[in-house]
Structure formats: C-alpha cells, structure tokens
Design a protein around this motif. Structure first.
Motif, PDB file in Angstrom:
ATOM      1  N   THR A  81      17.689 125.393 -10.169  1.00 36.72           N
ATOM      2  CA  THR A  81      19.113 125.293 -10.476  1.00 36.72           C
ATOM      3  C   THR A  81      19.374 124.678 -11.849  1.00 36.72           C
ATOM      4  O   THR A  81      20.414 124.912 -12.435  1.00 36.72           O
TER       5      THR A  81
ATOM      6  N   CYS B 155      18.369 118.285 -14.930  1.00 42.76           N
ATOM      7  CA  CYS B 155      17.058 117.928 -14.377  1.00 42.76           C
ATOM      8  C   CYS B 155      16.171 117.351 -15.476  1.00 42.76           C
ATOM      9  O   CYS B 155      16.029 117.930 -16.550  1.00 42.76           O
TER      10      CYS B 155
ATOM     11  N   ALA C 105      11.282 120.549  -9.031  1.00 41.26           N
ATOM     12  CA  ALA C 105      12.146 119.383  -8.824  1.00 41.26           C
ATOM     13  C   ALA C 105      13.585 119.794  -8.510  1.00 41.26           C
ATOM     14  O   ALA C 105      14.207 119.247  -7.606  1.00 41.26           O
ATOM     15  N   CYS C 106      14.122 120.765  -9.250  1.00 43.28           N
ATOM     16  CA  CYS C 106      15.517 121.180  -9.034  1.00 43.28           C
ATOM     17  C   CYS C 106      15.609 122.511  -8.295  1.00 43.28           C
ATOM     18  O   CYS C 106      16.697 123.001  -8.047  1.00 43.28           O
ATOM     19  N   LYS C 107      14.468 123.101  -7.979  1.00 41.08           N
ATOM     20  CA  LYS C 107      14.394 124.370  -7.247  1.00 41.08           C
ATOM     21  C   LYS C 107      15.111 125.508  -7.960  1.00 41.08           C
ATOM     22  O   LYS C 107      15.770 126.337  -7.338  1.00 41.08           O
TER      23      LYS C 107
ATOM     24  N   HIS D  74      12.975 117.013 -15.323  1.00 41.35           N
ATOM     25  CA  HIS D  74      11.664 117.663 -15.351  1.00 41.35           C
ATOM     26  C   HIS D  74      11.668 118.909 -16.222  1.00 41.35           C
ATOM     27  O   HIS D  74      10.712 119.168 -16.944  1.00 41.35           O
TER      28      HIS D  74
ATOM     29  N   GLY E  64      26.109 117.931 -11.102  1.00 39.74           N
ATOM     30  CA  GLY E  64      25.016 116.964 -11.075  1.00 39.74           C
ATOM     31  C   GLY E  64      24.552 116.678 -12.481  1.00 39.74           C
ATOM     32  O   GLY E  64      25.207 117.039 -13.455  1.00 39.74           O
TER      33      GLY E  64
ATOM     34  N   ARG F 236      23.243 110.607  -7.957  1.00 37.23           N
ATOM     35  CA  ARG F 236      22.945 109.598  -6.954  1.00 37.23           C
ATOM     36  C   ARG F 236      24.107 108.632  -6.865  1.00 37.23           C
ATOM     37  O   ARG F 236      24.619 108.171  -7.873  1.00 37.23           O
TER      38      ARG F 236
ATOM     39  N   VAL G  23      20.191 118.272 -10.952  1.00 41.74           N
ATOM     40  CA  VAL G  23      19.866 117.502  -9.759  1.00 41.74           C
ATOM     41  C   VAL G  23      21.140 116.789  -9.324  1.00 41.74           C
ATOM     42  O   VAL G  23      21.972 116.435 -10.151  1.00 41.74           O
TER      43      VAL G  23
END
Length: 61
Positions: A47, A12, A43-45, A14, A9, A53, A50
């Motif tokens: 990790t 992030c 936001a990415c918990k 954030h 991904g 998309r 992200v």
C-alpha cells in the motif's frame, strides 16, 4: 499552487512509499524484453503507507 493530499497513514519507512518494485532476472523473453519479478513490500503489504499509531499520553503530575 501545490495540493497536499493526506494519506490515511504515514509513508512506510521500509519502502519510502514505493511499495511495488520490478526486479530484472537477467533472462530475456522471446521478443527481447527482460523478464521481471514484481515484489511488494512486506511491511505495508503493497500500500505504501502504514497506519498511524495512537499514542497515549498522561497529563498532569
């Protein structure tokens, strides 16, 4: 020579890839070290990345 790894991904936005931080509370433990709280990026918990998309594009006129 640098080796580039491709994450599953994007980094992030954030936390800029630093998903877990330690915040000093100001108090000390019995051995003199600082007490800290580990906080993860919501936001990415935790990790650091992200998911990408998928963008739909319309080709043609």
């Amino acid at each position: 020579m640098p080796h580039h790894t491709h994450a599953p991904g994007h980094i992030c936005s954030h936390c800029d890839g630093f998903p877990v931080v330690a915040i000093a509370t100001g108090t000390r433990n019995g051995d003199g070290t600082r007490r800290t709280l580990n906080v993860t990026c919501p936001a990415c918990k935790g990790t650091g990345v992200v998911p990408t998309r998928r963008v739909l594009t319309t080709a043609g006129r």
